[in-house]
Scaffold this motif. Structure first.
Motif, PDB file in Angstrom:
ATOM      1  N   LEU A 320       1.114  -1.087  -0.084  1.00  0.00           N
ATOM      2  CA  LEU A 320      -0.031  -0.038  -0.098  1.00  0.00           C
ATOM      3  C   LEU A 320       1.061   1.138  -0.021  1.00  0.00           C
ATOM      4  N   ASN A 462       4.611   1.994 -12.634  1.00  0.00           N
ATOM      5  CA  ASN A 462       5.365   0.704 -12.649  1.00  0.00           C
ATOM      6  C   ASN A 462       5.788   0.370 -14.199  1.00  0.00           C
ATOM      7  N   LEU A 466       9.685  -0.694 -14.756  1.00  0.00           N
ATOM      8  CA  LEU A 466       9.852  -2.218 -15.598  1.00  0.00           C
ATOM      9  C   LEU A 466      10.813  -1.563 -16.805  1.00  0.00           C
TER      10      LEU A 466
HETATM   11  P1  FAD Z   1      -1.180  -7.205  -3.480  1.00  0.00           P
HETATM   12  O1  FAD Z   1      -0.008  -7.779  -3.475  1.00  0.00           O
HETATM   13  O2  FAD Z   1      -2.330  -8.181  -2.797  1.00  0.00           O
HETATM   14  O3  FAD Z   1      -1.086  -5.774  -3.033  1.00  0.00           O
HETATM   15  C1  FAD Z   1      -2.092  -5.086  -2.247  1.00  0.00           C
HETATM   16  C2  FAD Z   1      -2.375  -3.757  -2.718  1.00  0.00           C
HETATM   17  O4  FAD Z   1      -1.213  -2.902  -3.010  1.00  0.00           O
HETATM   18  C3  FAD Z   1      -2.867  -3.699  -4.289  1.00  0.00           C
HETATM   19  O5  FAD Z   1      -4.235  -3.941  -4.334  1.00  0.00           O
HETATM   20  C4  FAD Z   1      -2.281  -2.653  -4.974  1.00  0.00           C
HETATM   21  O6  FAD Z   1      -3.484  -1.483  -4.428  1.00  0.00           O
HETATM   22  C5  FAD Z   1      -1.248  -2.264  -4.082  1.00  0.00           C
HETATM   23  N1  FAD Z   1      -0.101  -2.358  -4.765  1.00  0.00           N
HETATM   24  C6  FAD Z   1       0.722  -3.737  -4.807  1.00  0.00           C
HETATM   25  N2  FAD Z   1       1.610  -3.363  -5.610  1.00  0.00           N
HETATM   26  C7  FAD Z   1       1.916  -2.532  -5.943  1.00  0.00           C
HETATM   27  C8  FAD Z   1       2.711  -1.735  -6.893  1.00  0.00           C
HETATM   28  N3  FAD Z   1       3.665  -2.245  -7.528  1.00  0.00           N
HETATM   29  N4  FAD Z   1       2.269  -0.467  -7.174  1.00  0.00           N
HETATM   30  C9  FAD Z   1       1.236   0.057  -6.886  1.00  0.00           C
HETATM   31  N5  FAD Z   1       0.571  -0.515  -5.837  1.00  0.00           N
HETATM   32  C10 FAD Z   1       0.602  -1.817  -5.562  1.00  0.00           C
HETATM   33  N6  FAD Z   1      -1.691  -1.717  -9.841  1.00  0.00           N
HETATM   34  C11 FAD Z   1      -2.587  -0.620  -9.954  1.00  0.00           C
HETATM   35  O7  FAD Z   1      -3.376  -0.891  -8.835  1.00  0.00           O
HETATM   36  N7  FAD Z   1      -3.297  -0.308 -10.845  1.00  0.00           N
HETATM   37  C12 FAD Z   1      -2.541  -0.263 -12.246  1.00  0.00           C
HETATM   38  O8  FAD Z   1      -2.791   0.200 -13.069  1.00  0.00           O
HETATM   39  C13 FAD Z   1      -1.225  -1.015 -12.238  1.00  0.00           C
HETATM   40  N8  FAD Z   1      -0.280  -1.376 -13.382  1.00  0.00           N
HETATM   41  C14 FAD Z   1       0.619  -1.951 -13.173  1.00  0.00           C
HETATM   42  C15 FAD Z   1       1.541  -2.002 -14.394  1.00  0.00           C
HETATM   43  C16 FAD Z   1       2.800  -2.892 -14.262  1.00  0.00           C
HETATM   44  C17 FAD Z   1       3.716  -2.903 -15.678  1.00  0.00           C
HETATM   45  C18 FAD Z   1       3.168  -3.496 -13.144  1.00  0.00           C
HETATM   46  C19 FAD Z   1       4.566  -4.090 -12.974  1.00  0.00           C
HETATM   47  C20 FAD Z   1       2.382  -2.992 -11.899  1.00  0.00           C
HETATM   48  C21 FAD Z   1       1.244  -2.567 -12.297  1.00  0.00           C
HETATM   49  N9  FAD Z   1       0.375  -2.272 -10.869  1.00  0.00           N
HETATM   50  C22 FAD Z   1      -0.753  -1.691 -10.710  1.00  0.00           C
HETATM   51  C23 FAD Z   1       1.079  -2.777  -9.550  1.00  0.00           C
HETATM   52  C24 FAD Z   1       0.612  -4.304  -9.125  1.00  0.00           C
HETATM   53  O9  FAD Z   1       0.849  -5.078  -9.917  1.00  0.00           O
HETATM   54  C25 FAD Z   1      -1.008  -4.263  -8.683  1.00  0.00           C
HETATM   55  O10 FAD Z   1      -1.054  -3.254  -7.891  1.00  0.00           O
HETATM   56  C26 FAD Z   1      -1.161  -5.753  -8.033  1.00  0.00           C
HETATM   57  O11 FAD Z   1      -0.599  -6.784  -8.878  1.00  0.00           O
HETATM   58  C27 FAD Z   1      -2.660  -5.661  -7.605  1.00  0.00           C
HETATM   59  O12 FAD Z   1      -2.976  -7.319  -7.379  1.00  0.00           O
HETATM   60  P2  FAD Z   1      -3.230  -7.477  -5.805  1.00  0.00           P
HETATM   61  O13 FAD Z   1      -4.356  -6.553  -5.274  1.00  0.00           O
HETATM   62  O14 FAD Z   1      -3.463  -8.933  -5.625  1.00  0.00           O
HETATM   63  O15 FAD Z   1      -2.076  -6.930  -4.936  1.00  0.00           O
END
Ligand code: FAD
Length: 585
Positions: A320, A462, A466
Motif C-alpha cells: 500500500l 510501474n 519496468l
Molecule cells: P497485492 O499484492 O495484494 O497488494 C495489495 C495492494 O497494494 C494492491 O491491491 C495495490 O493497490 C497495492 N500494490 C501492490 N503492488 C503495487 C505496486 N507495485 N504499485 C502500486 N500499488 C501496488 N496496480 C494498480 O493498482 N493499478 C495499475 O494500473 C497497475 N499497473 C501496473 C503496471 C505494471 C507494468 C506493473 C508491473 C504493476 C502495476 N500495478 C498496478 C501494480 C501491481 O501489479 C498491482 O497493484 C497488483 O498486482 C494488484 O494485485 P493485488 O491486489 O493482488 O496486489
C-alpha cells in the motif's frame, strides 16, 4: 440561513465505510443529501476503458446504490448523464444547494476538472468541501514532506510518512442518511439549444426529453446497464462492489499467517484459483475498499504476530505504501508524469528501433501530438516507425509471440482484466527493455484499456520502473520467458490453462515448444508455424506461432540500447528531446 442542502459527489470512493468526505458531508447535519454520480464524458467516451472495467464500475455503482437505499428508503445513487462542469451550476440552482462535498483526486485530469467546478461553485455561492481518502497520505502533503519532489523510492515515502504521522484509523460507515430532497430537473435552461421559432409545446417536449435523458432511459437516475452503454463482451470473473470488497478483505485478514507473513517476492505469478496475492486492487481503484481500512486491518495482525511478521517493502502494508509512492510522484509531476516527453524524471530511450541502436539512420521516432477528443488535452506519443517493432507490439498485445509464458499472461489480462504483479513485470520487461524494445507508453496504454484495476499513477509508475526509465535502473537484469516461469510452475499449469495449444505438450517443453521433437508436438496435437495467428488449426492440429525472435539476441540488443541511452543521459524534458535534435547525437 436554513439547514445545509448538500450534493455528495461520488467519484473515486464508491463506498460508505471509511469515507472522510462523506463524514464531512454528514457532519453538516444537512436538511437533504443528494448522492450523485455524474457521467463524465472524459471517462465515458475515452477509448481506453475495456468492457471488464465497465462491468466492475457498474457493479460498484449498483452495490453502493443498494447500500444507500438500505440506510434511507427514499435515497439511492443518482446517476446523472452529463459532465459535472455543465451539470452542477444547473443542479445547484434547481435544488437550492448550499454545499458540494467530494473526495480529493490528484490525477491530472481530475485536478483540472475539479478546479473548474470549484471556481463555478464559488461564483454560484456554493461552499465546496474536499477531503483526502483515496490514499494513506494526502499525495500533496507527501510531496511537501519530500521537499517538494516526486516520491521516487520507498525510503522517501517512509521518511515523508514518518513526518506526517501514521495514516489515520478508518471511520465507520454511517448508520443512516438524510433524504435526497426534490430531484426535479426542470432547469430554466438553454439546453437543448431550443430554436426560438419552435413553439412552446415543442420546447416543452424538448426540455422533458432532455431532463429524462439526464436521468437515464427510465428517468429514474438509475445505474446504466452494460447494454445501455453498448458493452457486450465483458468476460472477467472478478466483480465489483463494496460488499464483495469487504468480504474479500475479511477472508484475507482471517488468515493471520498469510496476512502477517505476506512477502510479495515470494508470491507465485503462476497461481490461479486462488491467485497468490489479494486481488483487492480493483476495489482500491474504484474506492469500494478504503486503503486505510486495508492498511490498519493488516497492520493490527502484523503488530501482534511477532518477529516473524514481514515489514515494508515486501509486506502487505508495504504494497500500500508503493501505491502511495506512485500517487506522490504523480502529484508532483502533474500530467508530464504520464509520458516521456516533458517529464524531468523519465529517462529518454529511443525505443522502437528495428535493429542495433548504433545505426543512427534508424533513429526516427519523432513524437506526435494528438488531441484527446473528450478532454481536449494534448497527448504525445511515439509512432512506431519500424514495421518489425509494430509487429512485435501486435503479437505481444494479442498473446501470439510464440513464448507461451508471455502469451498466457496477455491472454489472461485480456480475459480477466487482472494479472499478478510479477506477471506484469514479465510482460512489461519483455515489451520494453527485455525483448521488443517498444516504448513503455505503448504498453501502458494496453494496460489502461484492459486492467480492471487501472490506476493512472500506479500503471505509469510501474511501466517506468519496468522499462528502467524511472524508479529502477538495473537494465541488465531481464526476465527470461522460460527460466522465470519454470521456477514457479515446473509443470506449466498456468500456461496450459491460458494457452490451450500447450495443453498436452510435455513438461520439459511447455515453456519452449520450439525445442520439442516433432513427434512430441504431433502427439500433443500442436503444430508450430512462423507467424501463426490466434485460433488457427491445420489438419486437425492446433497451430501455435514459432517464437517471433531469438530471445537471447533481442535481450542483448535491448541491453546495448539501454546502456547507450544511459550513457547519453537525456531526460524527457531535455531540449534535445523536445526539438528532436537527440537524433544527431
Ligand atoms: P497485492 O499484492 O495484494 O497488494 C495489495 C495492494 O497494494 C494492491 O491491491 C495495490 O493497490 C497495492 N500494490 C501492490 N503492488 C503495487 C505496486 N507495485 N504499485 C502500486 N500499488 C501496488 N496496480 C494498480 O493498482 N493499478 C495499475 O494500473 C497497475 N499497473 C501496473 C503496471 C505494471 C507494468 C506493473 C508491473 C504493476 C502495476 N500495478 C498496478 C501494480 C501491481 O501489479 C498491482 O497493484 C497488483 O498486482 C494488484 O494485485 P493485488 O491486489 O493482488 O496486489
Amino acid at each position: 440561513m436554513g439547514k445545509p442542502r448538500v450534493i455528495y459527489w461520488f467519484r473515486t470512493d464508491l463506498r460508505l465505510h471509511d469515507s472522510p468526505a462523506l463524514k464531512a458531508a454528514l457532519d453538516l447535519k444537512p436538511e437533504c443529501l443528494y448522492p450523485i454520480w455524474t457521467w463524465d464524458p472524459h471517462y465515458v467516451y475515452r477509448a481506453r476503458v475495456g468492457p471488464n472495467r465497465w462491468q466492475f464500475l457498474l457493479d460498484c455503482q449498483n452495490d453502493l446504490s443498494a447500500s444507500i437505499t438500505k440506510l434511507n428508503k427514499k435515497s439511492k445513487l443518482h446517476v446523472i448523464r452529463e459532465a459535472p462542469q455543465t451539470l452542477f451550476p444547473k443542479l445547484w440552482k434547481a435544488w437550492k444547494i448550499s454545499h458540494l462535498v467530494f473526495e480529493k483526486d490528484t490525477d491530472s485530469y481530475a485536478r483540472s476538472r475539479d478546479e473548474e467546478v470549484i471556481a463555478l461553485a464559488k461564483k454560484a455561492g456554493v461552499e465546496v468541501i474536499v477531503k483526502t481518502g483515496r490514499t494513506l497520505f494526502d499525495p500533496d502533503e507527501l510531496v511537501k514532506q519530500n521537499r517538494g519532489k516526486p516520491t521516487m523510492s520507498m525510503n522517501q515515502v517512509q521518511h515523508a510518512g514518518e513526518t506526517l504521522g501514521e495514516p489515520a484509523r478508518p471511520i465507520d460507515a454511517p448508520q443512516s442518511l438524510p433524504d435526497p430532497g426534490d430531484t426535479k430537473l426542470d432547469f430554466d435552461q438553454e439546453q437543448p439549444a431550443s430554436d426560438p421559432d419552435v413553439n412552446a409545446v415543442q420546447r416543452d417536449q424538448d426540455e422533458k426529453s432532455y431532463a429524462s435523458g439526464l436521468a437515464g432511459p427510465k428517468g429514474d437516475f438509475s445505474v446504466p446497464t452494460l447494454e445501455e452503454i453498448g458493452i457486450k463482451n465483458a468476460t472477467s470473473p472478478h466483480r465489483g462492489g463494496e460488499t464483495r470488497a469487504l468480504k474479500g478483505l475479511d477472508e484475507i485478514i482471517k488468515d493471520e499467517d498469510y496476512t502477517a507473513t505476506f512477502a510479495k517476492p515470494n508470491t507465485a505469478p503462476t497461481d490461479f484459483e486462488p491467485q497468490s496475492t489479494t486481488l483487492l486492487s480493483p476495489h482500491l481503484h474504484f474506492g469500494s475498499l478504503s486503503c486505510r481500512l486495508f492498511y490498519w486491518r493488516a497492520q493490527d495482525v502484523i503488530s501482534k504476530y511477532g518477529s516473524k511478521a514481514t515489514q515494508p517493502p515486501t509486506s502487505l502494508t508495504g504494497q500500500l505504501l508503493f501505491r502511495d509512492m506512485y500517487f506522490g510522484a504523480q502529484a508532483a509531476l502533474g500530467h508530464t508524469f504520464a509520458q516521456t516527453v516533458g517529464n524531468p524524471n523519465c529517462r529518454f530511450v529511443p525505443w522502437h528501433l528495428p535493429s542495433r541502436v548504433q545505426d543512427s539512420s534508424d533513429r526516427d521516432s519523432a513524437p506526435v501530438t494528438t488531441t484527446n477528443a473528450a478532454s481536449g488535452t494534448q497527448e504525445r506519443d511515439y509512432q512506431i516507425d519500424s514495421p518489425e517493432a509494430e509487429e512485435y507490439f501486435r503479437r505481444w498485445k494479442h498473446g501470439i509471440t510464440g513464448f507461451p509464458w508471455i502469451d498466457a499472461l496477455m491472454r489472461q489480462l485480456r480475459h480477466d482484466g487482472w494479472i499478478h504483479h510479477l506477471g506484469r513485470h514479465a510482460v512489461a520487461c519483455f515489451l520494453t527493455r527485455g525483448g521488443c524494445y517498444v516504448s513503455w507508453e505503448r504498453g501502458a496504454s494496453v494496460f489502461e484499456e484492459w486492467l480492471i484495476d487501472h490506476e493512472v499513477a500506479c500503471n505509469i509508475g510501474n511501466w517506468q520502473w519496468l522499462s528502467c526509465t524511472a524508479f529502477y535502473a538495473q537494465f541488465y537484469r531481464c526476465y527470461s520467458p522460460v527460466a522465470f516461469p519454470r521456477k514457479w510452475d515446473k509443470e506449466g499449469r498456468f500456461v496450459r490453462k491460458w494457452v490451450p495449444e500447450m495443453a498436452d505438450v510435455p513438461e520439459k517443453y511447455v515453456y519452449e515448444p520450439w525445442k520439442a521433437p516433432i513427434q512430441d508436438l504431433k502427439k500433443a496435437g500442436v503444430m508450430l508455424k512462423k507467424g501463426a495467428e490466434l485460433g488457427e488449426e491445420e489438419g486437425g492440429s492446433k497451430v501455435y506461432p514459432k517464437p517471433m525472435f531469438d530471445f537471447n539476441d533481442r535481450r542483448q540488443i535491448c541491453i546495448d540500447g539501454l546502456k547507450q541511452a544511459y550513457d547519453v543521459g537525456l531526460y524527457g524534458n531535455d531540449p534535445k528531446v523536445l526539438d528532436g535534435s537527440w537524433r544527431k547525437l
